[in-house]
Design a protein around this motif. Structure first.
Motif, short mmCIF file in Angstrom:
data_model
loop_
_atom_site.label_atom_id
_atom_site.label_comp_id
_atom_site.label_asym_id
_atom_site.label_seq_id
_atom_site.Cartn_x
_atom_site.Cartn_y
_atom_site.Cartn_z
N ALA A 112 0.83 -1.21 0.00
CA ALA A 112 0.00 0.00 0.00
C ALA A 112 0.86 1.26 0.00
N ALA A 113 1.96 1.25 0.78
CA ALA A 113 2.83 2.42 0.84
C ALA A 113 3.50 2.68 -0.50
N MET A 114 3.95 1.62 -1.18
CA MET A 114 4.58 1.82 -2.49
C MET A 114 3.56 2.30 -3.51
N SER A 115 2.34 1.79 -3.44
CA SER A 115 1.30 2.26 -4.36
C SER A 115 0.98 3.73 -4.13
N LEU A 116 0.92 4.14 -2.87
CA LEU A 116 0.67 5.55 -2.56
C LEU A 116 1.79 6.42 -3.10
N ALA A 117 3.04 5.94 -3.02
CA ALA A 117 4.17 6.74 -3.50
C ALA A 117 4.03 7.05 -4.98
N VAL A 118 3.61 6.10 -5.79
CA VAL A 118 3.54 6.35 -7.23
C VAL A 118 2.23 7.02 -7.63
N VAL A 125 3.43 14.16 -0.05
CA VAL A 125 2.81 12.85 0.18
C VAL A 125 3.73 11.74 -0.34
N LEU A 126 4.39 11.99 -1.47
CA LEU A 126 5.35 11.03 -1.99
C LEU A 126 6.45 10.78 -0.96
N TRP A 127 6.97 11.82 -0.36
CA TRP A 127 8.00 11.67 0.66
C TRP A 127 7.50 10.85 1.85
N VAL A 128 6.28 11.15 2.31
CA VAL A 128 5.70 10.41 3.43
C VAL A 128 5.55 8.93 3.09
N LEU A 214 18.57 13.83 -4.93
CA LEU A 214 19.30 12.70 -5.50
C LEU A 214 20.04 11.92 -4.41
N LEU A 215 20.69 12.63 -3.49
CA LEU A 215 21.39 11.95 -2.41
C LEU A 215 20.41 11.23 -1.48
N GLY A 216 19.28 11.89 -1.18
CA GLY A 216 18.32 11.32 -0.25
C GLY A 216 17.59 10.11 -0.80
N PHE A 217 16.90 10.29 -1.93
CA PHE A 217 16.18 9.15 -2.51
C PHE A 217 17.16 8.14 -3.12
N GLY A 218 18.36 8.61 -3.52
CA GLY A 218 19.37 7.68 -3.99
C GLY A 218 19.82 6.71 -2.92
N THR A 219 19.78 7.15 -1.66
CA THR A 219 20.06 6.24 -0.56
C THR A 219 19.06 5.09 -0.55
N ALA A 253 11.86 4.22 -5.26
CA ALA A 253 12.71 5.35 -4.84
C ALA A 253 13.25 6.09 -6.06
N PHE A 254 13.59 5.36 -7.11
CA PHE A 254 14.07 6.01 -8.33
C PHE A 254 12.94 6.77 -9.02
N TYR A 255 11.72 6.28 -8.88
CA TYR A 255 10.56 6.99 -9.41
C TYR A 255 10.50 8.41 -8.84
N ALA A 256 10.79 8.54 -7.54
CA ALA A 256 10.80 9.88 -6.92
C ALA A 256 11.85 10.77 -7.57
#
Length: 489
Positions: A112-118, A125-128, A214-219, A253-256
């Motif tokens: 559910a969390a991954m679906s909400l992200a995309v 909301v994406l970050w959350v 890039l550094l944050g979501f790249g992690t 994460a790369f989607y972000a």
């Protein structure tokens, strides 16, 4: 089904499956979880038919365009294989009822969390949603409650929380730039608003935001130098969870990064993010190649392979042409399917062998031909050999890089890929074909995997091979999703 309703199904289905787990028996609840994953896949296909040549579907803070629909298909496809394999994983491991229930609930909340992200239109909301995946998967990594799994879970939480905190600072910079340009309230972080109002955004704030994001979501995507959590977490998590984390969480994460890149490129031009992504790509490929050479644990070997493939995705994203992005999206789906099969197969091997050491597994093709066949084909898929789709996607990334005048980067990257290829092939051949060696690690189970346990792995391999032969109905969706990343709309 109305398109607006389809926006909520990928969230409602896994949440409902998690709720049903409290009331149902373990085996029934596991199959209900498979139904939740299939619902995400079907909803992605439904949205794809709506948005690939039509307007976006919006409802409140949720929105779906072609890229969203494609990512839902990736999440649904990988989750279907992992949850289907998870039915047999639970049956074989027979954990305590409370532990099994907790596992099933957490997996569905993870989906559910991954679906909400995309699905989120709002970058906040994406970050959350991405942060929620960290919280949920931390408990899944430590599911076995052994010393090694708990240490891996803490390492995962600390490093990924630092990364997500850095991404939060990048999001704050984007918000500040949008407010200074006249945006108000939550609108200031809506991706659709930002993509269409880039003219007034402060370039200095956006430049800072791009580096932080890039550094944050790249992690979270496993890019070097913030990759250190990945091998431990993927090697200690239950096999279906490792399949989900490697096969799809890294891509979410790369989607972000893609969403932010579409905005930052319109403000700064593509050169800035291209440089950052090239550095991350080559660093990740170097780390993966060097550590794969010395790797002696097959689950960690698969984890380092994930870093390699994320490096290739970063390389294609840095190129940024239509050919490159189309190849990257195909790579995301092909890698997800291949890694889901590989990790679920490795989980069965660990149960039968009692050890994750490469040296403890020899002559598997003779002793366990069905399992050896699926693992061998999964490795061939991850090595990028035809007919699997990673062959076409890697060729597309290389061609696009050469066409864009990045021959030096392509040569360096694929030189490192050859090193990783050799390391994976050496270990895979030793496990499948080598002479059996005496080992002090007793097997935890006797006999062979049931045909029903091999079935989801065979389906995943068939899908990866079919994609390598023909894109079929995905062709138009891939082109539309590519436009979303390249053109920012």
């Amino acid at each position: 089904m109305p398109p607006s309703l389809a926006l909520y199904l990928p969230l409602a289905a896994p949440i409902a499956a998690a709720g049903a787990t409290v009331l149902l028996g373990r085996r029934v609840a596991a199959w209900v979880g498979v139904a939740g994953a299939v619902t995400i896949l079907a909803t992605g296909a439904r949205l794809a038919a709506t948005v690939h040549d039509g307007p976006d579907v919006t409802s409140g803070l949720l929105r779906a365009d072609a890229l969203t629909a494609f990512m839902l298909i990736v999440i649904g496809a990988v989750a279907t294989i992992a949850c289907w394999a998870g039915v047999h994983h639970l049956a074989d491991e027979a954990p305590e009822p409370a532990a099994a229930r907790r596992y099933l609930i957490l997996v569905q909340l993870f989906l559910a969390a991954m679906s909400l992200a995309v699905l989120a239109d709002n970058l906040g909301v994406l970050w959350v949603a991405v942060e929620a995946t960290t919280i949920v998967t931390a408990f899944l990594v430590g599911h076995r409650r052994s010393r090694a799994s708990v240490e891996a879970a803490w390492k995962y939480v600390v490093l990924c929380s630092v990364g997500i905190g850095i991404a939060f600072l990048g999001t704050v910079c984007v918000y500040a730039a949008a407010v200074a340009a006249g945006a108000h309230g939550t609108t200031a972080l809506n991706w659709t608003y930002l993509a269409s109002h880039t003219a007034g955004l402060d370039p200095d704030l956006i430049r800072l935001a791009a580096g932080l994001v890039l550094l944050g979501f790249g992690t979270k995507a496993g890019l070097a130098p913030m990759h250190a959590w990945l091998p431990d977490a993927h090697s200690q998590a239950p096999a279906p969870v490792s399949a989900l984390m490697s096969g799809v969480l890294l891509s979410v994460a790369f989607y972000a990064i893609w969403r932010y890149k579409a905005v930052t490129d319109l403000v700064l031009g593509p050169g800035y993010t291209r440089t950052l992504l090239l550095v991350a790509a080559l660093a990740s490929l170097t780390v993966a190649a060097v550590l794969l050479i010395a790797q002696r644990d097959y689950k960690r070997m698969l984890a380092y392979s994930s870093i390699e493939h994320m490096g290739l995705i970063a390389l294609g994203t840095a190129t940024g042409s239509r050919l490159a992005i189309t190849a990257v999206l195909l790579h995301v789906l092909g890698h997800g399917l291949g890694k889901a099969v590989a990790f679920c197969g490795a989980g069965q091997l660990l149960r039968l062998q009692g050890s994750s050491r490469v040296a403890a597994v020899r002559g598997l093709a003779t002793r366990q031909p069905a399992l050896a066949g699926t693992l061998g084909l999964a490795l061939l898929a991850l090595l990028g050999l035809p007919p699997f789709s990673l062959f076409a996607s890697e060729l597309g990334i290389a061609r696009a890089g050469l066409s864009a005048g990045q021959g030096w980067a392509v040569a360096a990257a694929f030189g490192l890929v050859v090193v990783a290829f050799a390391a994976l092939a050496r270990n895979g051949a030793a496990m499948l074909l080598g002479e059996p060696q005496p080992t002090t690690d007793p097997p935890t189970s006797s006999g062979r995997p049931r045909a029903a346990a091999i079935a989801p792995l065979a389906v995943g391999l068939a899908a990866a091979a079919a994609l390598g032969v023909s894109l079929g109905p995905l062709r138009d969706l891939l082109h539309a999703a590519t436009t979303t990343i390249v053109a920012g709309h």
